[in-house]
Motif scaffolding. Sequence first.
Motif, PDB file in Angstrom:
ATOM      1  N   ASP A 170       5.238  26.493  19.016  1.00 12.73           N
ATOM      2  CA  ASP A 170       5.875  26.826  17.742  1.00 12.73           C
ATOM      3  C   ASP A 170       4.913  27.589  16.832  1.00 12.73           C
ATOM      4  O   ASP A 170       3.686  27.430  16.926  1.00 12.73           O
ATOM      5  CB  ASP A 170       6.324  25.551  17.023  1.00 12.73           C
ATOM      6  N   ALA A 171       5.485  28.395  15.948  1.00 10.97           N
ATOM      7  CA  ALA A 171       4.677  29.167  14.997  1.00 10.97           C
ATOM      8  C   ALA A 171       4.407  28.344  13.751  1.00 10.97           C
ATOM      9  O   ALA A 171       4.737  28.737  12.623  1.00 10.97           O
ATOM     10  CB  ALA A 171       5.390  30.472  14.644  1.00 10.97           C
ATOM     11  N   ASP A 172       3.830  27.148  13.945  1.00  9.26           N
ATOM     12  CA  ASP A 172       3.430  26.306  12.818  1.00  9.26           C
ATOM     13  C   ASP A 172       2.031  25.763  13.095  1.00  9.26           C
ATOM     14  O   ASP A 172       1.417  26.087  14.103  1.00  9.26           O
ATOM     15  CB  ASP A 172       4.446  25.180  12.591  1.00  9.26           C
ATOM     16  N   HIS A 173       1.542  24.890  12.192  1.00  8.07           N
ATOM     17  CA  HIS A 173       0.163  24.411  12.320  1.00  8.07           C
ATOM     18  C   HIS A 173      -0.049  23.635  13.614  1.00  8.07           C
ATOM     19  O   HIS A 173      -1.060  23.822  14.297  1.00  8.07           O
ATOM     20  CB  HIS A 173      -0.196  23.537  11.107  1.00  8.07           C
ATOM     21  N   ASP A 174       0.895  22.770  13.971  1.00  9.34           N
ATOM     22  CA  ASP A 174       0.759  22.016  15.216  1.00  9.34           C
ATOM     23  C   ASP A 174       0.775  22.939  16.426  1.00  9.34           C
ATOM     24  O   ASP A 174       0.000  22.761  17.377  1.00  9.34           O
ATOM     25  CB  ASP A 174       1.886  20.975  15.334  1.00  9.34           C
ATOM     26  N   GLY A 175       1.668  23.938  16.391  1.00  8.09           N
ATOM     27  CA  GLY A 175       1.740  24.883  17.499  1.00  8.09           C
ATOM     28  C   GLY A 175       0.461  25.667  17.663  1.00  8.09           C
ATOM     29  O   GLY A 175      -0.019  25.889  18.785  1.00  8.09           O
ATOM     30  N   PHE A 176      -0.116  26.112  16.543  1.00  7.65           N
ATOM     31  CA  PHE A 176      -1.376  26.863  16.607  1.00  7.65           C
ATOM     32  C   PHE A 176      -2.513  25.972  17.108  1.00  7.65           C
ATOM     33  O   PHE A 176      -3.389  26.429  17.842  1.00  7.65           O
ATOM     34  CB  PHE A 176      -1.720  27.427  15.227  1.00  7.65           C
ATOM     35  N   HIS A 177      -2.494  24.689  16.714  1.00 11.78           N
ATOM     36  CA  HIS A 177      -3.533  23.769  17.169  1.00 11.78           C
ATOM     37  C   HIS A 177      -3.442  23.564  18.684  1.00 11.78           C
ATOM     38  O   HIS A 177      -4.461  23.595  19.396  1.00 11.78           O
ATOM     39  CB  HIS A 177      -3.404  22.434  16.443  1.00 11.78           C
ATOM     40  N   ILE A 178      -2.233  23.369  19.183  1.00 12.66           N
ATOM     41  CA  ILE A 178      -2.045  23.203  20.628  1.00 12.66           C
ATOM     42  C   ILE A 178      -2.483  24.463  21.358  1.00 12.66           C
ATOM     43  O   ILE A 178      -3.135  24.403  22.412  1.00 12.66           O
ATOM     44  CB  ILE A 178      -0.568  22.876  20.940  1.00 12.66           C
ATOM     45  N   ARG A 179      -2.161  25.623  20.796  1.00 14.21           N
ATOM     46  CA  ARG A 179      -2.587  26.897  21.397  1.00 14.21           C
ATOM     47  C   ARG A 179      -4.112  26.953  21.507  1.00 14.21           C
ATOM     48  O   ARG A 179      -4.667  27.319  22.549  1.00 14.21           O
ATOM     49  CB  ARG A 179      -2.071  28.066  20.560  1.00 14.21           C
ATOM     50  N   ASN A 180      -4.811  26.566  20.434  1.00 14.59           N
ATOM     51  CA  ASN A 180      -6.272  26.595  20.450  1.00 14.59           C
ATOM     52  C   ASN A 180      -6.857  25.606  21.443  1.00 14.59           C
ATOM     53  O   ASN A 180      -7.876  25.885  22.091  1.00 14.59           O
ATOM     54  CB  ASN A 180      -6.815  26.315  19.041  1.00 14.59           C
ATOM     55  N   LEU A 181      -6.221  24.439  21.580  1.00 17.14           N
ATOM     56  CA  LEU A 181      -6.707  23.446  22.537  1.00 17.14           C
ATOM     57  C   LEU A 181      -6.547  23.952  23.973  1.00 17.14           C
ATOM     58  O   LEU A 181      -7.434  23.746  24.814  1.00 17.14           O
ATOM     59  CB  LEU A 181      -5.951  22.126  22.346  1.00 17.14           C
TER      60      LEU A 181
END
Length: 609
Positions: free
Chosen positions: A484-495
Amino acid sequence: MAKQTTTAAKPAAPKARRAYDESAIKTLSSLEHIRLRPGMYIGRLGDGSNFNDGIYVLIKEVIDNSIDEFIMGHGSRIEIKIDTHTVSIADRGRGIPLGKVIECASVINTGGKYNDDVFQFSVGLNGVGIKAVNALSSRFVIRSCREGKFVEAEFSQGSLVDQRTGSTKSPNGTSVQFTPDTGIFGSYNYNIEFLEQRLRNYAYLNTGLTLRFNGQNISSENGLRDLLSEEVGDEPLYPILHHRGERLEFAFTHTETYGESHFSFVNGQYTNDGGTHLSAFREGVLKGVNEFYKKNFSGVDVREGIAGAVAVRLKDPIFESQTKNKLGNTDIRAWIVQEVREAVIDLLHKNKAAAETIERKVTHNERLRRELNTVKKQAKEKAKKIALKIPNLKDCKYHRGDRKENEQSTIFLTEGQSASGSMVSSRDPYTQAIFSLRGKPQNMFGRKRTEIYTNEELYNLMQALGIEDDLEGLRFSRIVIATDADHDGFHIRNLLLTYFFSFFEELILDGRVFILETPLFRVRNKKETRYCYNDTERDDAVKTISSPEVTRFKGLGEISPSEFGQFIGPDIRLVEVNIKSLSSVHHDIEFYMGKNTPTRRDFIMENLV
């Protein structure tokens, strides 16, 4: 990129069948064929957001000719300027023979690269490159100066518009100015970092050459040693070992990272898919190390953590395509292996401290591999899984390397079951697989590879990709992170990116990892629906669609299967994950994903908007 629009339309009337006779057969001129089938000549088109997009290939084709002049001992300076969309490139070589300027720019299979007495180690072999630039440019001007005289020709979309001749005080050389045709490439912009990287590669491979790009000089004194120094930064375990011969140059060192990283070149051309010269270099390093230490180390232990670069000059290189990404010459293997083996032995004799470090590193790799094999066995006995029964994996029928797959097999890494639900219903089951994450994966920065086997989800992901032993087993051509294009989505992407960079860096370097772009907004009325990927596209749609209804998608799970299919179909929008240098990405990951929480918190507070 063009906006995606769905409109209601009446079924088109069936077209009348045309007789298949002599009138149906067309003969195109060579430049017309380039414009009709540009992918055959420059690979992908793109908008400039990818390192390998066509607009950069056009620049490369022109610079290659100037590099060939330098290799033959003519002209040690190349000027490159970019003004919005127009590119200007000028060298101080011999200049194209004045009577052949127009032919060299517009007639396929015309050029001096067929004459070994004139060009011995050329990248341009078939006389196509500069013609492709001409055909794919809305304006193309070429000028050659020789012995006080010049010829200049101007073209538009490959057609000659004007030509001029006369006297000049300019030095010998060839200059080209072109503007890529928006009718072919659409809307595009140059990424200056991509261009600088390409020019640095030219400098590393041609010591003594200066490339002046928009007023900045780019050059190299130490060749491939400078390249590796730039890439690995402060991470080498020992000073870079460097060999330069008449036809072969290579450099290598070891780092603490996993896997191996290589940069290979032929006649100044970056072969990002490697080829016979790279495989021969890897074999030569192994043989040299084993002979020096009088051991029988395995290749995987010697090459674990290695960063290497190899460049070879050949009279008749055989590439697999016009874009020259992979070398196919088989006759060069023996002499490259032999020269690398002898050079490695000589370098280790001359660098005792480096030799001791390499032995410790290889022995350490050997011990870790044995430990890893033990953990692997335990994990497999516990899991008792086979590839097609991995939890949370919806597999596809065809995979990378299958005859029918055609390099399109894709695995989407999604955020939870709700997001994957729409994708599973709308995917192509033949070439698209879905792996659903249960939540946020573990941060693997600074952890040992053995810890993958104690983390069920990351272990299953590794098995799904088929990369446990090496990347040769990779089951998918593209790995697409779809969050998702939200904070959680970006965090998962970085992980996930931290996981790949930490243990499977080659996936990134090979251009296998992508980010899926999905629309943030849907703007529609009863007659028209438009999907928008940013605020600008939304605002434009609101202005052009009467009485619009605007929907903001908060997550992938909110997009219905009937809608989602088009976003992962032929018009899929993907952003390739790429890096400027290995050293910079390792520094960034350590800062954002490491244990420096107070420093990172201060940074966030200072830059919080």
